[in-house]
Design an enzyme around this catalytic site. Structure first.
Site, PDB file in Angstrom:
ATOM      1  N   ASP A  49       1.043  -1.325   0.005  1.00 51.32           N
ATOM      2  CA  ASP A  49       0.200  -0.346   0.429  1.00 51.32           C
ATOM      3  C   ASP A  49       0.556   0.817   0.472  1.00 51.32           C
ATOM      4  O   ASP A  49       2.555   1.571   0.398  1.00 51.32           O
ATOM      5  CB  ASP A  49      -0.865   0.536   1.085  1.00 51.32           C
ATOM      6  CG  ASP A  49      -2.127  -0.681   0.900  1.00 51.32           C
ATOM      7  OD1 ASP A  49      -2.402  -0.807   0.300  1.00 51.32           O
ATOM      8  OD2 ASP A  49      -3.043  -0.783   1.572  1.00 51.32           O
ATOM      9  N   TYR A  77       6.434  -8.740   9.066  1.00 46.86           N
ATOM     10  CA  TYR A  77       6.148  -7.420   8.903  1.00 46.86           C
ATOM     11  C   TYR A  77       6.496  -6.481   9.862  1.00 46.86           C
ATOM     12  O   TYR A  77       6.370  -7.550  11.389  1.00 46.86           O
ATOM     13  CB  TYR A  77       4.674  -7.100   8.367  1.00 46.86           C
ATOM     14  CG  TYR A  77       4.308  -7.708   7.675  1.00 46.86           C
ATOM     15  CD1 TYR A  77       4.321  -6.285   6.031  1.00 46.86           C
ATOM     16  CD2 TYR A  77       4.504  -8.454   6.533  1.00 46.86           C
ATOM     17  CE1 TYR A  77       4.422  -6.632   4.745  1.00 46.86           C
ATOM     18  CE2 TYR A  77       3.788  -8.817   5.283  1.00 46.86           C
ATOM     19  CZ  TYR A  77       3.704  -8.230   4.696  1.00 46.86           C
ATOM     20  OH  TYR A  77       3.673  -8.146   3.487  1.00 46.86           O
ATOM     21  N   ASP A  91      -7.579   0.475   8.157  1.00 46.29           N
ATOM     22  CA  ASP A  91      -6.494   1.146   8.034  1.00 46.29           C
ATOM     23  C   ASP A  91      -6.374   3.230   9.083  1.00 46.29           C
ATOM     24  O   ASP A  91      -7.547   3.267   8.492  1.00 46.29           O
ATOM     25  CB  ASP A  91      -5.579   0.429   7.187  1.00 46.29           C
ATOM     26  CG  ASP A  91      -5.343   1.176   5.685  1.00 46.29           C
ATOM     27  OD1 ASP A  91      -6.572   2.388   5.864  1.00 46.29           O
ATOM     28  OD2 ASP A  91      -5.273   0.771   4.629  1.00 46.29           O
ATOM     29  N   ARG A 190      -3.433  -6.049   7.790  1.00 46.20           N
ATOM     30  CA  ARG A 190      -4.815  -4.808   8.196  1.00 46.20           C
ATOM     31  C   ARG A 190      -6.012  -5.811   8.500  1.00 46.20           C
ATOM     32  O   ARG A 190      -6.253  -5.625   9.577  1.00 46.20           O
ATOM     33  CB  ARG A 190      -5.230  -4.165   6.668  1.00 46.20           C
ATOM     34  CG  ARG A 190      -4.825  -3.094   6.437  1.00 46.20           C
ATOM     35  CD  ARG A 190      -4.821  -2.442   5.435  1.00 46.20           C
ATOM     36  NE  ARG A 190      -5.003  -3.565   4.350  1.00 46.20           N
ATOM     37  CZ  ARG A 190      -5.788  -3.111   2.623  1.00 46.20           C
ATOM     38  NH1 ARG A 190      -5.776  -1.759   2.894  1.00 46.20           N
ATOM     39  NH2 ARG A 190      -5.320  -3.571   2.009  1.00 46.20           N
TER      40      ARG A 190
END
Length: 336
Positions: A49, A77, A91, A190
């Site tokens: 993103d 992550y 988000d 997310r």
């Protein structure tokens, strides 16, 4: 008047590790790298993103053939999950849907958060965010949402190998959790934030995301996009393939035969399967091969990089920049 001499397109191939900045799309990163590498043949292995930062792997020229094998690797992550509110996009860029009542965050026990994280670890069924790039009847889910449609994607199996709480920080009426996640390809971070908040009864969404590893490739070896020197940063095809697969070192004749589609003797003790990186005596990646019944056969050939061409005098031969990137993955959003 003579037309300006145009620098010929580069045929040098390899993988480049990018540290994508916030605000850039994966397409932006590919387009910039096309210009820097002087070639249109650039693709990526898994999008991020614009909100997300971190590791983006790009394939240059013939090494785009390796991206198919990079897409499915596990990923790591670092993320911030904000407990206390749910949003339309799961988000920080979405509109707030619900907010926890006063005192709900203060009443959250550390043991409840630990249990909630544990419930989302291992082999789980996850419903992707409605604003993902997954196609629904040929159209991206996020495009349907933007058009005003209600979209709820079916759940699918993913694996969250590690879901570690690094720290927690109260922020106004919320609680921010710094977490580290190691997961299979196709996992939406997310969605983990959304589901953790929902399970705790307070709502949750993602406020930051940074991808730090894809398979054997780590963020420590990536270059910031604004400092990228493609020639210096490029990982050659043989090196890249040898990080991804076992290596099969060929002699001169084996390299010739394999590149011509002939089956050759597999090394002693070879187990059926593949791919393996088949490398010639000069360190060039001949191709990816597989073993079957004591023989090796090529499954993907890699042509040698052509020598640099002389500049052309014709401006008419200049290639326009492509408007669409040859992405190697349909994954998008805060996903692995």
């Amino acid at each position: 008047m003579n037309a300006p001499r145009r620098k010929p397109s580069s045929t040098t191939s390899g993988l480049v590790l990018i540290d994508k900045p916030q605000g850039w799309t994966s397409h932006d990163a590919v387009a910039r790298t096309r210009r820097l590498a002087n070639t249109r043949k650039v693709g990526h292995a898994g999008t991020l993103d614009p909100m997300a930062t971190g590791l983006l792997i790009l394939g240059i020229n013939s090494s785009t053939r390796l991206l198919t094998y990079v897409v499915g690797l596990d990923k790591e992550y670092l993320a911030t999950i904000r407990l206390g509110a749910a949003t339309t996009t799961d988000d920080a860029e979405g509109e707030e849907l619900t907010r926890a009542p006063a005192g709900a965050i203060d009443a959250l026990a550390a043991t409840a958060i630990t249990a909630g994280i544990r419930a989302l670890t291992g082999d789980i069924s996850q419903r992707p965010s409605a604003v993902s790039a997954i196609k629904v009847d040929g159209k991206r889910a996020y495009a349907r949402v933007r058009a005003g449609e209600d979209v709820e994607l079916p759940a699918r199996p993913v694996t969250v190998t590690e879901f570690e709480l690094v720290s927690s920080t109260p922020v106004d009426a919320f609680l921010d959790l710094e977490v580290r996640v190691v997961c299979s390809s196709g996992t939406y971070i997310r969605a983990l934030a959304r589901d953790l908040g929902a399970g705790l009864g307070v709502g949750g969404h993602l406020t930051s995301l940074r991808r730090t590893r894809i398979g054997p490739f780590g963020i420590a070896d990536a270059d910031p996009l604004d400092q990228l020197d493609v020639g210096r940063a490029m990982i050659g095809p043989a090196d890249a393939a040898s990080r991804l697969f076992d290596r099969f070192d060929l002699d001169e004749q084996q390299a010739i035969d394999l590149s011509q589609g002939k089956r050759i003797a597999a090394p002693a003790g070879a187990v059926d399967g593949g791919p393996v990186a088949a490398v010639d005596p000069h360190g060039r990646l001949v191709g990816l091969a597989e073993y079957r019944d004591g023989r090796a056969k090529s499954i993907v050939n890699f042509p040698p990089d052509a020598p640099p061409a002389a500049p052309t005098d014709s401006a008419d031969t200049a290639e326009p920049e492509a408007s669409a990137e040859p992405a190697a993955s349909a994954e998008a959003g805060a996903a692995s």
